[in-house]
Motif scaffolding. Structure first.
Motif, mmCIF file in Angstrom:
data_model
loop_
_atom_site.group_PDB
_atom_site.id
_atom_site.type_symbol
_atom_site.label_atom_id
_atom_site.label_comp_id
_atom_site.label_asym_id
_atom_site.label_seq_id
_atom_site.Cartn_x
_atom_site.Cartn_y
_atom_site.Cartn_z
ATOM 1 N N PHE A 1 -2.541 15.196 -0.877
ATOM 2 C CA PHE A 1 -3.745 14.294 -0.514
ATOM 3 C C PHE A 1 -2.823 12.915 -0.286
ATOM 4 O O PHE A 1 -2.724 12.036 0.452
ATOM 5 N N LEU A 2 -2.579 11.545 -1.223
ATOM 6 C CA LEU A 2 -2.095 10.996 -1.298
ATOM 7 C C LEU A 2 -0.635 10.263 -0.517
ATOM 8 O O LEU A 2 -0.614 9.793 0.384
ATOM 9 N N TYR A 3 0.452 11.201 -1.005
ATOM 10 C CA TYR A 3 0.810 11.760 -0.167
ATOM 11 C C TYR A 3 1.071 11.860 1.573
ATOM 12 O O TYR A 3 2.150 10.994 2.646
ATOM 13 N N CYS A 4 0.544 12.414 2.098
ATOM 14 C CA CYS A 4 0.231 12.363 3.537
ATOM 15 C C CYS A 4 0.061 10.667 3.944
ATOM 16 O O CYS A 4 0.611 10.714 5.157
ATOM 17 N N PHE A 5 -0.435 10.017 3.527
ATOM 18 C CA PHE A 5 -0.883 8.979 3.584
ATOM 19 C C PHE A 5 -0.347 8.104 3.995
ATOM 20 O O PHE A 5 0.286 7.089 4.725
ATOM 21 N N LYS B 1 2.940 5.726 -2.609
ATOM 22 C CA LYS B 1 3.692 6.880 -2.634
ATOM 23 C C LYS B 1 3.801 6.892 -4.736
ATOM 24 O O LYS B 1 4.596 7.718 -5.010
ATOM 25 N N TRP B 2 3.769 5.585 -4.948
ATOM 26 C CA TRP B 2 4.438 5.586 -6.911
ATOM 27 C C TRP B 2 3.068 6.789 -7.663
ATOM 28 O O TRP B 2 3.508 7.691 -7.993
ATOM 29 N N GLN C 1 0.874 -1.049 -0.603
ATOM 30 C CA GLN C 1 -0.303 -0.426 -0.189
ATOM 31 C C GLN C 1 0.923 1.284 -0.247
ATOM 32 O O GLN C 1 0.253 2.269 -0.643
ATOM 33 N N GLN C 2 2.200 1.302 0.862
ATOM 34 C CA GLN C 2 2.993 2.373 0.553
ATOM 35 C C GLN C 2 3.245 2.748 -0.193
ATOM 36 O O GLN C 2 3.118 3.771 -1.549
ATOM 37 N N GLY C 3 3.633 1.457 -1.443
ATOM 38 C CA GLY C 3 4.479 1.500 -2.693
ATOM 39 C C GLY C 3 3.495 1.894 -3.837
ATOM 40 O O GLY C 3 3.618 2.990 -4.459
ATOM 41 N N TRP C 4 1.891 1.776 -3.194
ATOM 42 C CA TRP C 4 1.420 1.847 -4.328
ATOM 43 C C TRP C 4 0.288 3.401 -4.278
ATOM 44 O O TRP C 4 1.324 4.291 -5.369
ATOM 45 N N TYR D 1 13.011 3.242 -10.230
ATOM 46 C CA TYR D 1 13.544 2.303 -9.293
ATOM 47 C C TYR D 1 12.318 2.131 -7.663
ATOM 48 O O TYR D 1 12.924 0.480 -7.669
ATOM 49 N N GLN D 2 11.738 2.538 -7.634
ATOM 50 C CA GLN D 2 10.967 2.123 -6.649
ATOM 51 C C GLN D 2 10.267 0.570 -7.505
ATOM 52 O O GLN D 2 9.834 -0.282 -6.178
ATOM 53 N N LEU D 3 9.293 0.616 -8.561
ATOM 54 C CA LEU D 3 8.708 -0.283 -8.954
ATOM 55 C C LEU D 3 9.782 -1.833 -9.069
ATOM 56 O O LEU D 3 9.494 -2.853 -8.894
ATOM 57 N N LEU D 4 11.246 -0.918 -9.252
ATOM 58 C CA LEU D 4 12.252 -2.132 -9.961
ATOM 59 C C LEU D 4 12.754 -3.156 -8.289
ATOM 60 O O LEU D 4 12.925 -4.299 -8.107
ATOM 61 N N GLY D 5 12.444 -2.104 -7.710
ATOM 62 C CA GLY D 5 12.732 -2.540 -5.810
ATOM 63 C C GLY D 5 11.681 -3.252 -5.412
ATOM 64 O O GLY D 5 12.326 -4.509 -4.589
ATOM 65 N N MET D 6 10.306 -3.227 -5.521
ATOM 66 C CA MET D 6 8.988 -3.995 -5.425
ATOM 67 C C MET D 6 9.315 -4.506 -5.719
ATOM 68 O O MET D 6 8.383 -6.372 -5.550
#
Length: 564
Positions: A453-457, A200-201, A195-198, A401-406
């Motif tokens: 808004f998304l960044y806050c979560f 923040k991406w 969920q964090q990855g989704w 690179y976040q997607l690569l890391g995931m």
């Protein structure tokens, strides 16, 4: 770049493919760290079963034996320990985070393969967060000069410094490309890590959609046709394609391009400040009208211009000596960003009579013309264009690179972990570019509000993960440690949490509905991906070179529900 050597990352030898028949009664895990013998894994695959399983005991004993590392020989892959019908589903095997290393948090790859050094890293952070004063004009239009100046002095203390400190500690603690996804997954489990990855991406892609908008807003005063219609649409597509290609060429190119663009983008503001000196009227800085403040626009503009310090964590796997380099680069970048905002803000508001209606994105070019003439205006517009190029490529690097890391942790299909011949995550770049094109038709204010808004979560999850790591593993290796105890860390996070509450409360109903809908998509997407993996419709894999980082839940039963 890790794959820039002739042999690349040797993924065919070191990557473990997890294929599932639809049910799994046993689970395989990942383990080991990179030995200093040519980058080969010390333990290529560690099976994780019940404590009494003989394979688990054998693997644990081998991993604990320091004599194996001294031989310089690569340990064999334990294929016989794999279940006959495959491994367990995603989130129960490689995506489980097992045992935070108590030794050196050295990351999944040798330092010789990391390419990003101190100076490029500072400029990458600068472009992840700021890119210069372009886009801060709305703070003056929303609240006047005094509140704008106060905001860019106070908010760094309330928000930027705490976020940078958290990024320095956890980024050095988990020096891999998953970044904040790994922080949250280790503390709260792979479901919340996803969920964090989704969030923040998606937030990062929304943020990246701003830069073509800002670029064209600065150019439309000189080229009115770019203000709308087909020319603007073609310009957005063309700009996105060119910058995506630049990103595809690799982080080394991106880092040095960021340095050149950063210097060029800030020079006209330095000149503008010198020209403004004789015309400064300090009384203009003190203008305030509390009865005429658009608090929503004001806070969103400040917040957008002073956040995303954690984005650099998704590139930690590419940084040379991240335990030392990352904290220092963040320290210098905080100073760099604050000065880059305040200097032109003081010059513009102090040297030009106030007309709040004119203070919208792109107005610094008009101020430059008033102070220095058309040549300075064109210089500022050129700097804005190049700055937006820098912000675009830096943000896309972080997102891809976040997607690569995931994917390397098994959270996403394995094709996200594939690298181009330049070492860049091709699938992640293409997905991020597509999102930018879809969102770039929104207005500046709508984009900023939705992204915030998304960044806050996502930040709330990071705060929780940071405190949980302090409480649960106080003695774990931390190359950098925030110089506060647990109580001090909690106190440090109170003002940022209050700010998040205010930003969320001031959001419009439209932004809240759209953003919450995006969050809901993530809640469904992770179980859907697990289902796809169990059905073997897509292939998921785990990079065995990554360290283990914490048991979260037991193996799944065949009829285990998808949602944790």
């Amino acid at each position: 770049m890790r794959a820039s050597t002739p042999h690349g990352r040797r993924r065919n030898n070191n990557q473990v493919e997890l294929q599932h028949p639809g049910h799994g009664e046993e689970e395989g895990g990942i383990g080991g760290s990179m030995a200093d013998t040519g980058g080969r894994p010390e333990v290529s695959l560690a099976t994780v079963r019940s404590p009494g399983h003989p394979a688990a005991s054998t693997t644990a004993a081998a991993a604990a034996d320091p004599g194996h590392a001294d031989t310089g020989q690569e340990k064999p892959t334990v294929e016989s320990a794999q279940p006959a019908n495959g491994a367990a589903p995603m989130g129960e095997c490689g995506t489980e985070y097992r045992g935070l290393p108590d030794g050196d948090a050295g990351g999944p790859m040798p330092s010789s393969a990391r390419t990003v050094s101190m100076i490029p890293l500072i400029f990458l952070i600068f472009y992840e967060v700021s890119g210069g004063p372009f886009g801060i004009e709305d703070s003056v239009g929303a609240a006047g000069p005094l509140l704008a100046i106060i905001g860019f002095l106070v908010l760094p203390v309330i928000w930027s410094i705490p976020e940078a400190l958290i990024t320095a500690e956890l980024g050095a603690m988990f020096p891999e490309n998953g970044g904040y996804v790994v922080w949250v997954a280790s503390a709260l489990g792979p479901y919340w890590g996803f969920q964090q990855g989704w969030m923040k991406w998606l937030s990062g892609v929304i943020d990246n959609a701003l830069y073509p908008v800002l670029f064209l807003d600065y150019l439309k005063s000189g080229v009115p046709a770019l203000g709308g219609g087909a020319p603007r649409a073609f310009a957005v597509v063309g700009l996105t394609a060119v910058l995506t290609l630049l990103n595809y060429r690799g982080l080394t190119v991106v880092g040095w391009v960021a340095i050149c663009l950063g210097v060029f983008s800030l020079l006209p503001f330095f000149v503008m400040g010198l020209i403004a000196l004789p015309k400064l009227r300090p009384a203009r800085w003190l203008v305030i009208d509390l009865h005429n403040v658009d608090w929503n626009l004001y806070l969103n503009t400040l917040f957008w211009n002073l956040n995303y310090w954690d984005s650099i964590s998704t590139l930690a796997g590419e940084v040379k000596n991240p335990g030392k380099t990352l904290p220092k680069a963040l320290f210098y970048a905080v100073i760099f960003v604050v000065v880059a905002y305040l200097y032109p803000l003081l010059a513009g508001t102090g040297a030009v009579p106030l007309d709040r209606g004119q203070w919208t994105d792109g107005y610094f070019a008009d101020i430059a013309k008033l102070l220095g003439g058309a040549w300075l205006m064109w210089w500022v517009q050129s700097a804005a264009a190049l700055s937006n190029m820098g912000m675009f490529v830096a943000e896309m690097s972080s997102d891809s690179y976040q997607l690569l890391g995931m994917a390397e942790r098994g959270m996403l299909p394995s094709f996200f972990a594939a690298r181009s011949r330049y070492g860049t995550p091709l699938a992640g770049i293409l997905f991020s570019a597509s999102g930018v094109l879809l969102l770039s038709m929104m207005s500046f204010q709508e984009i900023v509000a939705a992204e915030n808004f998304l960044y806050c979560f996502g930040m709330l999850l990071e705060f929780v993960a940071f405190i949980l790591h302090r409480v649960r593993r106080p003695d774990a290796a931390r190359p950098y440690r925030v110089p506060l105890g647990t109580a001090g860390c909690v106190a440090m996070l109170v003002p940022p949490t209050a700010l998040i509450a205010v930003v969320l409360a001031l959001s419009t109903l439209k932004v809240a509905v759209v953003s919450l809908g995006a969050v809901a998509m993530g809640l469904v997407l992770q179980p859907a991906l697990r289902f796809v993996e169990k059905k073997r419709w897509l292939r998921f894999s785990v990079n065995p070179d990554l360290p283990e980082i914490g048991v979260i839940r037991p193996p799944a039963a065949p009829d285990e529900p998808l949602v944790p």
